[in-house]
Structure formats: C-alpha cells, structure tokens
Design a protein around this motif. Structure first.
Motif, PDB file in Angstrom:
ATOM      1  N   LYS A 240      32.712  36.701  29.943  1.00  0.00           N
ATOM      2  CA  LYS A 240      32.623  36.895  31.388  1.00  0.00           C
ATOM      3  C   LYS A 240      33.973  36.814  32.086  1.00  0.00           C
TER       4      LYS A 240
ATOM      5  N   ASN B 235      36.871  36.953  36.645  1.00  0.00           N
ATOM      6  CA  ASN B 235      35.661  37.575  36.108  1.00  0.00           C
ATOM      7  C   ASN B 235      35.940  39.059  35.912  1.00  0.00           C
TER       8      ASN B 235
ATOM      9  N   LYS C   9      28.609  47.079  41.323  1.00  0.00           N
ATOM     10  CA  LYS C   9      27.970  45.764  41.465  1.00  0.00           C
ATOM     11  C   LYS C   9      26.886  45.513  40.433  1.00  0.00           C
TER      12      LYS C   9
ATOM     13  N   PHE D 156      28.416  44.129  37.288  1.00  0.00           N
ATOM     14  CA  PHE D 156      28.843  42.741  37.467  1.00  0.00           C
ATOM     15  C   PHE D 156      27.637  41.802  37.482  1.00  0.00           C
TER      16      PHE D 156
ATOM     17  N   TYR E 249      27.048  36.557  40.593  1.00  0.00           N
ATOM     18  CA  TYR E 249      27.985  37.423  41.317  1.00  0.00           C
ATOM     19  C   TYR E 249      27.286  38.168  42.454  1.00  0.00           C
TER      20      TYR E 249
ATOM     21  N   THR F 201      28.099  36.351  45.542  1.00  0.00           N
ATOM     22  CA  THR F 201      29.487  36.587  45.922  1.00  0.00           C
ATOM     23  C   THR F 201      29.625  37.926  46.625  1.00  0.00           C
TER      24      THR F 201
END
Length: 143
Positions: free
Chosen positions: A15, A33, A95, A98, A105, A108
């Motif tokens: 990761k 990351n 996204k 991730f 995440y 985030t």
C-alpha cells in the motif's frame, strides 16, 4: 517463478512506497500511499497536497526512486531511475483503484479530494525481490 506475476501481486498487495527525491543535492525520503494500474505498465499513482514540500522538490528535480514497503517478509519492488510528473487525471479519475486497495482512502478523497494533486511516477525497469535467494528484473517497453 514468474517475476512479472510477482511484480503484479506485490504492486497490488503493498500500500505504500518510500519515495526518494533530491533537493539541492540532498536526498529526502517519505512514505506515500500509491495505486498501480496494471493497464498502464510502468506508471504508479500517488496524491499530495499542492503545497507539500515534495511538490516543490519535483519542480526542481523530477528524478525519483522508490521501494515498496512490505508488511511482512522481505518481498518488495525497487525502482532506481524514474520520473515524476503531475498527472493529467485527477484523484477522482483513479479513486476506485485507490479505494479498492486502501478502503479508508474513500474518506480522505471525500474530505480533501479537491485539494489533492495526482502525480504519476514513470519507470521502465523494476527490481523484484522475493526473498534472499530469488529476485529478478522487469523491463517495460515504453514507446
């Protein structure tokens, strides 16, 4: 042992990378990351705030190196000669990759995604270490 398969497995499992930059001739390393999209060989993604120190370092010198960080065992990937650049894509474009890799995440991206800049690390060769006896290199054909 198929080194390419080990490479793909480790890029999916790990990761974080230790990302090495250089500023005014002095090395600097930090942990970030990352997400690796197998459909784009030799391109790794990570995000940062635009005002972060590393972004300024990229502007001065876009040569970087990195190693993945294993959570157990010794298997890892190391890249010595890579270039970092701001991506034409945004964190929202990648996204799902991730979030699949790092479920937290999602929060985030939801909270600070508008302030994140997406970067790409481009590399043509990677060293893959499985253990103390097994290792090999991957070379990507870049046009």
């Amino acid at each position: 042992m198929n080194i390419l398969e080990v490479f793909k497995r480790l890029m999916g499992e790990h990761k974080e990378i230790a990302l090495a930059t250089c500023r005014e001739g002095k090395p600097n390393v930090r942990v970030v990351n990352f997400f690796y999209d197998e459909s784009k060989e030799g391109v790794l993604y990570f995000a940062s705030f635009a005002d972060n120190e590393k972004v300024e370092e990229f502007a001065q010198n876009n040569n970087v190196a990195f190693t993945t960080i294993p959570y157990e065992g010794n298997a890892h990937i190391r890249v010595k000669d890579a270039k970092v650049e701001k991506s034409k894509e945004t964190i929202y474009d990648v996204k799902e990759g991730f979030i699949k890799k790092i479920p937290d995440y999602a929060m985030t991206i939801e909270q600070v995604g508008a302030y994140l800049v997406l970067f790409e690390i481009h590399f043509t060769e990677a060293e893959v270490t499985v253990d103390f006896e097994q290792s090999g290199s991957i070379v990507f054909n870049k046009l």
